[in-house]
Design an enzyme around this catalytic site. Structure first.
Site, mmCIF file in Angstrom:
data_model
loop_
_atom_site.group_PDB
_atom_site.id
_atom_site.type_symbol
_atom_site.label_atom_id
_atom_site.label_comp_id
_atom_site.label_asym_id
_atom_site.label_seq_id
_atom_site.Cartn_x
_atom_site.Cartn_y
_atom_site.Cartn_z
ATOM 1 N N SER A 4 43.788 34.664 48.926
ATOM 2 C CA SER A 4 44.832 35.541 48.387
ATOM 3 C C SER A 4 46.155 34.799 48.225
ATOM 4 C CB SER A 4 45.035 36.733 49.327
ATOM 5 O OG SER A 4 46.174 37.467 48.903
ATOM 6 N N LYS A 41 40.080 49.393 47.805
ATOM 7 C CA LYS A 41 41.088 50.186 47.076
ATOM 8 C C LYS A 41 40.748 51.687 47.003
ATOM 9 C CE LYS A 41 42.854 46.456 44.176
ATOM 10 N NZ LYS A 41 43.202 46.033 42.816
ATOM 11 N N ASN A 82 46.436 50.293 45.701
ATOM 12 C CA ASN A 82 46.579 48.887 46.115
ATOM 13 C C ASN A 82 47.808 48.673 46.996
ATOM 14 O OD1 ASN A 82 48.724 48.940 44.305
ATOM 15 N ND2 ASN A 82 48.283 46.905 43.487
ATOM 16 N N GLY A 124 36.599 49.600 38.383
ATOM 17 C CA GLY A 124 37.861 49.994 39.020
ATOM 18 C C GLY A 124 39.069 49.280 38.434
HETATM 19 P P1 ATR Z 1 36.055 46.010 39.391
HETATM 20 O O1 ATR Z 1 36.454 46.987 40.439
HETATM 21 O O2 ATR Z 1 36.588 44.605 39.605
HETATM 22 O O3 ATR Z 1 36.341 46.494 38.015
HETATM 23 P P2 ATR Z 1 33.280 46.742 39.158
HETATM 24 O O4 ATR Z 1 33.619 48.171 39.372
HETATM 25 O O5 ATR Z 1 32.085 46.155 39.825
HETATM 26 O O6 ATR Z 1 34.479 45.787 39.563
HETATM 27 O O7 ATR Z 1 33.163 46.517 37.578
HETATM 28 C C1 ATR Z 1 32.826 45.296 37.012
HETATM 29 C C2 ATR Z 1 32.874 45.419 35.498
HETATM 30 O O8 ATR Z 1 32.551 44.158 34.907
HETATM 31 C C3 ATR Z 1 31.897 46.414 34.928
HETATM 32 O O9 ATR Z 1 32.456 46.991 33.776
HETATM 33 C C4 ATR Z 1 30.694 45.512 34.573
HETATM 34 O O10 ATR Z 1 29.857 46.044 33.583
HETATM 35 P P3 ATR Z 1 28.666 47.087 33.993
HETATM 36 O O11 ATR Z 1 29.346 48.402 34.224
HETATM 37 O O12 ATR Z 1 27.768 47.113 32.829
HETATM 38 O O13 ATR Z 1 28.027 46.530 35.232
HETATM 39 C C5 ATR Z 1 31.424 44.310 34.036
HETATM 40 N N1 ATR Z 1 30.655 43.057 34.056
HETATM 41 C C6 ATR Z 1 30.345 42.295 35.140
HETATM 42 N N2 ATR Z 1 29.694 41.188 34.754
HETATM 43 C C7 ATR Z 1 29.576 41.240 33.398
HETATM 44 C C8 ATR Z 1 29.016 40.370 32.403
HETATM 45 N N3 ATR Z 1 28.418 39.227 32.740
HETATM 46 N N4 ATR Z 1 29.112 40.749 31.104
HETATM 47 C C9 ATR Z 1 29.713 41.910 30.753
HETATM 48 N N5 ATR Z 1 30.263 42.771 31.658
HETATM 49 C C10 ATR Z 1 30.204 42.433 32.950
#
Ligand code: ATR
Length: 279
Positions: free
Chosen positions: A20, A71, A92, A135
């Site tokens: 961080s 969060k 946050n 999120g």
């Molecule tokens: P965060 O809280 O960081 O947003 P999350 O809720 O796990 O984390 O969401 C991750 C996002 O990245 C989601 O929109 C995910 O798509 P899915 O809903 O289809 O899982 C997206 N994501 C992660 N890896 C991806 C990839 N390789 N290509 C496209 N979208 C991806």
């Protein structure tokens, strides 16, 4: 500055937390504004968040930043929440100074300030494509819509998450949700990558004609090198491709303001972090 019994204490809680940059950012803010405060990074067990917050408060801690994966738990824990935290569904920033647990979310305002103030982008009337529906994206939609863009399209690998999110924010502006394969094939003014794809060095499968030389591509992630999304945008001809380091500093500045009622200068802090990342 050496901590003493009277030092005001803050911290960021997360898991993982070792990398961080928040302690460094807040120590620069404190130095710049002459505040006597301590800010630590605390690694918290995945099932120990509530207890860790209670202990921190009991020991006199005044406020916390909260990061992955806590969060949503911080949102539930807050006795009172700002309107933007309410909409984000995530907190946050916690502030205990008024004797209760107040929750805020400064991520969205951090993104908007970075785009508008640090990069002089005008969002009003613009067509914006937001990639992802987790999120991180939910946290920034209301502040983006407040700038009255012409339209926001949320596109996600899993289409129904994007349509659900768009429905949730429909009363705040012109917003649509869809799968990546349904993105209209026209250039956007701004594409914001809020997916976790960059963490794996991936780029979401976006049609290449969404981007032209006047598109700004913004990755909410940051790294010493250009992220995979930024490199992709550059290859497609984008002249402006930015990472989320400025957003990180701006969200921290807004938390600092909530706690200390002082607005730190962010440009020098962003420049200093950038320099250290390249050192
Ligand atoms: P965060 O809280 O960081 O947003 P999350 O809720 O796990 O984390 O969401 C991750 C996002 O990245 C989601 O929109 C995910 O798509 P899915 O809903 O289809 O899982 C997206 N994501 C992660 N890896 C991806 C990839 N390789 N290509 C496209 N979208 C991806």
């Amino acid at each position: 500055m050496a901590p003493s019994a009277s030092t005001d204490r803050y911290a960021v809680m997360g898991n993982p937390i070792a990398h961080s940059k928040s302690p460094l950012i807040h120590s620069m803010f404190a130095q710049q504004t002459g505040q006597h405060m301590q800010y630590d990074a605390l690694l918290v067990d995945k099932d120990g968040f509530e207890q860790a917050v209670a202990e921190f408060r009991q020991s006199g801690g005044l406020g916390l930043n909260v990061t992955v994966p806590f969060k949503q738990q911080a949102w539930s824990l807050a006795q009172e929440r700002s309107a933007r935290a309410e909409l984000a569904g995530a907190v946050n920033t916690l502030d205990f100074s008024a004797g209760q647990c107040f929750g805020d979310n400064t991520d969205g305002v951090g993104l908007v300030r970075d785009l508008m103030q640090n990069h002089q982008l005008d969002l009003a009337g613009r067509n914006i494509l937001v990639l992802g529906a987790g999120g991180a994206v939910r946290g920034v939609l209301a502040p983006l819509l407040q700038q009255q863009p012409n339209n926001i399209i949320i596109a996600n690998r899993t289409a129904n998450k994007a349509t659900e999110l768009a429905e949730l924010f429909a009363s705040y502006g012109n917003i649509e949700g869809m799968g990546l394969d349904a993105i209209p094939t026209k250039p956007f003014d701004l594409i914001i990558n809020g997916t976790a794809a960059s963490l794996q060095g991936d780029v979401p499968a976006v049609p290449t004609n969404c981007i032209n030389d006047s598109t700004c591509a913004y990755d909410m992630m940051y790294a010493a090198q250009a992220t995979a999304f930024m490199a992709w945008a550059q290859k497609q001809g984008a002249q402006k491709y930015l990472d989320g380091l400025g957003m990180l500093v701006e969200q921290a500045a807004e938390s600092f303001y909530l706690w200390r009622k002082l607005r730190p200068e962010t440009a020098a802090v962003i420049a200093s972090l950038r320099e250290q990342m390249h050192a």
